[in-house]
Design an enzyme around this catalytic site. Structure first.
Site, PDB file in Angstrom:
ATOM      1  CD  GLU A 315      -2.542  -1.772  -0.109  1.00  0.00           C
ATOM      2  OE1 GLU A 315      -2.713  -0.952  -0.886  1.00  0.00           O
ATOM      3  OE2 GLU A 315      -2.559  -2.711  -0.257  1.00  0.00           O
ATOM      4  CE1 TYR A 400      -4.470  -7.157  -7.682  1.00  0.00           C
ATOM      5  CE2 TYR A 400      -3.182  -6.077  -6.320  1.00  0.00           C
ATOM      6  CZ  TYR A 400      -4.052  -6.496  -6.765  1.00  0.00           C
ATOM      7  OH  TYR A 400      -5.031  -6.084  -6.604  1.00  0.00           O
TER       8      TYR A 400
HETATM    9  N1  BES Z   1      -5.243  -1.259  -4.380  1.00  0.00           N
HETATM   10  C1  BES Z   1      -6.276  -2.877  -3.891  1.00  0.00           C
HETATM   11  C2  BES Z   1      -7.359  -2.860  -3.819  1.00  0.00           C
HETATM   12  C3  BES Z   1      -8.609  -2.684  -4.920  1.00  0.00           C
HETATM   13  C4  BES Z   1      -7.891  -3.301  -6.381  1.00  0.00           C
HETATM   14  C5  BES Z   1      -9.119  -2.722  -4.878  1.00  0.00           C
HETATM   15  C6  BES Z   1      -8.724  -2.891  -7.481  1.00  0.00           C
HETATM   16  C7  BES Z   1     -10.407  -2.570  -5.865  1.00  0.00           C
HETATM   17  C8  BES Z   1     -10.204  -2.370  -6.866  1.00  0.00           C
HETATM   18  C9  BES Z   1      -4.735  -3.082  -2.999  1.00  0.00           C
HETATM   19  O1  BES Z   1      -3.578  -2.027  -3.322  1.00  0.00           O
HETATM   20  C10 BES Z   1      -4.597  -3.984  -3.333  1.00  0.00           C
HETATM   21  O2  BES Z   1      -3.886  -4.338  -4.267  1.00  0.00           O
HETATM   22  N2  BES Z   1      -5.141  -5.285  -2.281  1.00  0.00           N
HETATM   23  C11 BES Z   1      -4.263  -6.016  -2.110  1.00  0.00           C
HETATM   24  C12 BES Z   1      -3.135  -6.536  -0.950  1.00  0.00           C
HETATM   25  C13 BES Z   1      -2.206  -6.835  -1.956  1.00  0.00           C
HETATM   26  C14 BES Z   1      -0.538  -6.863  -1.197  1.00  0.00           C
HETATM   27  C15 BES Z   1      -2.091  -8.009  -2.957  1.00  0.00           C
HETATM   28  C16 BES Z   1      -5.662  -7.008  -1.012  1.00  0.00           C
HETATM   29  O3  BES Z   1      -6.328  -6.766  -0.841  1.00  0.00           O
HETATM   30  O4  BES Z   1      -4.941  -8.121  -1.188  1.00  0.00           O
HETATM   31 ZN    ZN Z   2      -2.580  -2.752  -4.764  1.00  0.00          ZN
END
Ligand code: BES
Ligand code: ZN
Length: 616
Positions: A315, A400
């Site tokens: 984050e 990702y």
């Molecule tokens: N920005 C994302 C969360 C998100 C992505 C919300 C797409 C809505 C739509 C956040 O940064 C994220 O990627 N969170 C991941 C954690 C990460 C370590 C892979 C999660 O929530 O699991």
């Molecule tokens: Zn993210």
């Protein structure tokens, strides 16, 4: 393909030359927004809302400061979803306010409704009086019983990808950036926080003021209200949380300042001033959300051993990749998430060492490889095609992890020094702008591929970005710690177990669970559980990985802790696969349904929608 590349480049240059605006708003129309920012766009928002917990409603107005790009345009188009628009006013050049004529478009599913406002010739400000409804998908209202402390209600927003429009009428596209200020009134005993400067609210008096001077996209506007307390971790970082979590969170995330220093050293000074964390109730649907200056964090990563703090690195990394340079369209999500995963891993290796970063990298690769067979070919490309689709549903480990691996591949080919210089230049060049895949590829071509010829071809790049599957030439990062796990597992599977697991880390346990054959017998699982108590694990990642293995075998000792977990945690990455496994089990499907019936009111609307589909 080469000519295509060149033609696109020529087109971009052309567009940039004829209109400075098109540079900002990228040449591609955002199909998930009704807004018309190419004609008139918002530059600043003033929000003034009351938080009504009795009605589960936000009520007030938002004022838009407008900038006109098309002198002939007479209509401002905004996005809304599940909002009641009470009245719209506009201000003329003399500063006098009058009613404006507005129309709400036909409801269009997840996109909501357009709000078209007729503007007088010179008006540059509009005010929209509105309130939210029970269907405002970007808000979760929790009763006191659904919080950790169980004394006071809680509200939080989650706007990414296209839910900001369900609690503020605005141009809900990541191609538009606004600065904002806000006044939020709440019950006196509660504290409100936003993705903004929170420093004005020293007194807990139910009347809070916020200021976000840097321009951000709508999906990063965020609000939370609850019985929150603050604890500083360093001069620049701190945590907001309900009392139970405050000290635990401050200990777990004590390395945040170190992470920030490392990140700033890698790719340029942290651009947002403070960096605080907000710990949400366990129903928070994500692991984390990178709301600027104030990341929203699930409590499920507070384990007491810092084993899951890569979430904070992630984050935090978004402060550059995502918040400073923003994907201009949800089809370009990999520019946010792939860069962030890459950056996260760099931070982790600086702060916790290469061995840990290597393990986290391998676990991510394994997750990507598991997910690919379930995805269509189109969804395996970095650049997504989301026409007519809900962006929330198309997101997968591709953006990702495949995104991260593409960048790791470039790093390997060009060397860390050159690649880091390229990334720093990228952040510097496009700070506070949005970015689409094609413009990124043009920048990559000029500043890396052409600068150091013969290392990566355009064809390689095209394959990574536009084709399905995972190119086999991504960098592998073998891990000694994981080899040990594999050796032990081989002995166990051969019936010669002599487990040597002293000093194993959470990541090694996760690797063991990843590698355990899916057709293991109930006897084998029981044997493992008796020794290692996975069914009792307080680490959510371990518990869920274990449960996914044990549910298909209806492993009895899991049932009760599973029920507890599902009643407590609403993070969709965990609960959706667990319910999916339950639905698929003839014996436990009914049990899953009963648990869901009880748990559902505590889940976020987004999580509810996903699980509802499984039980259709
Ligand atoms: N920005 C994302 C969360 C998100 C992505 C919300 C797409 C809505 C739509 C956040 O940064 C994220 O990627 N969170 C991941 C954690 C990460 C370590 C892979 C999660 O929530 O699991
Ligand atoms: Zn993210």
């Amino acid at each position: 393909m080469f000519t295509f590349f060149r033609r696109c480049f020529a087109l971009v240059i052309c567009l940039v030359a004829i209109s400075p605006l098109l540079k900002l708003h990228a040449a591609v129309k955002d199909q998930h927004s009704f807004a018309n920012p190419e004609q008139i766009s918002t530059t600043h928002l003033s929000l003034d809302v009351q938080v009504d917990f009795d009605k589960s409603q936000l009520r007030g107005f938002v004022e838009h400061q407008l900038k006109r790009y098309d002198a002939k345009a007479t209509t401002l188009v905004l996005d809304t979803r599940a909002l009641v628009i009470e009245k719209v006013q506009q201000q003329n050049a003399k500063g006098v306010w009058s009613d404006a004529v507005f129309t709400l478009g036909k409801a269009a599913g997840i996109l909501g409704q357009s709000l078209s406002i007729k503007l007088a010739a010179h008006s540059e400000k509009v005010r929209i009086y509105y309130h939210t409804t029970a269907d405002s998908s970007g808000l979760q209202w929790l009763s006191a019983a659904q919080t950790t402390e169980k004394q006071q209600p809680f509200l939080f927003s989650q706007s990414q990808a296209i839910h900001a429009r369900s609690w503020i009428p605005l141009q809900d596209t990541p191609a538009v950036r606004v600065s904002y200020q806000a006044r939020v009134r709440t019950p006196k005993q509660l504290l409100a926080v936003m993705s903004a400067d929170n420093s004005k609210n020293l007194e807990r008096d139910g009347d809070y003021h916020f200021d976000m001077p840097q321009p951000i996209p709508a999906y990063l506007i965020a609000l939370a209200v609850g019985d929150l307390h603050f604890k500083a971790m360093s001069t620049q970082t701190g945590v907001y949380a309900e009392k139970t979590w405050l000290d635990k969170a401050a200990n777990e995330f004590a390395d945040t300042q170190h992470m920030m220093d490392v990140a700033s050293g890698l790719y340029g000074q942290y651009p947002w001033g403070r960096y605080d964390l907000l710990i949400l109730p366990a129903s928070f649907p994500f692991g984390g959300m990178e709301n600027p200056r104030l990341s929203f964090i699930t409590p499920t990563v507070i384990t007491g051993d810092k084993s899951l703090v890569s979430l904070i690195a992630h984050e935090l990394a978004h402060s550059w990749s995502g918040n400073l340079i923003t994907n201009s369209n949800w089809e370009d999500l990999w520019l946010n998430e792939g860069f962030t995963n890459f950056f996260e891993n760099r931070i982790m290796s600086e702060v916790y060492g290469n061995a840990r970063a290597d393990m986290e990298y391998s676990l991510s690769v394994a997750e990507l490889e598991r997910s690919l067979p379930d995805l269509t070919k189109a969804d395996q490309a970095l650049k997504l095609q989301l026409q007519g689709r809900d962006p929330d549903e198309a997101f997968s480990p591709v953006a990702y992890v495949k995104g991260q691996l593409f960048l790791s591949y470039l790093e390997q080919q060009f060397g860390r020094q050159h690649f880091d210089a390229f990334v720093s230049l990228y952040f510097k060049t496009f700070a506070f702008q949005s970015m689409d895949t094609q413009s990124f590829l043009t920048f990559l071509q000029h500043n890396l591929l052409a600068k150091y010829p013969g290392k990566v071809t355009e064809k390689d790049v095209q394959q990574w970005v536009f084709q399905d599957g995972l190119p086999t030439n991504y960098p592998k990062r073998p891990s000694d710690a994981f080899s040990k796990v594999e050796q032990q597992l081989a002995l166990f599977l051969a019936g010669n177990a002599n487990w040597q697991t002293k000093d194993w880390t959470v990541h090694q346990w996760l690797h063991l669970l990843d590698k355990l054959p899916r057709n293991s017998t109930k006897q084998q699982l029981m044997n493992l559980d008796q020794q290692f108590a996975f069914s009792q694990s307080q680490n959510a990642e371990i518990f869920v990985a274990w449960a996914k293995l044990a549910i298909p075998l209806q492993y009895q000792a899991l049932q009760q802790p599973l029920e507890q977990f599902l009643l407590k945690v609403g993070r969709s990455k965990f609960v959706v696969p667990l319910y999916r496994a339950l639905v698929a089990s003839p014996v436990w499907s009914e049990f899953g349904k009963n648990v869901y019936r009880q748990a559902r009111p505590g889940y976020h609307p987004l999580t509810q929608a996903q699980v509802d589909k499984l039980y259709l």
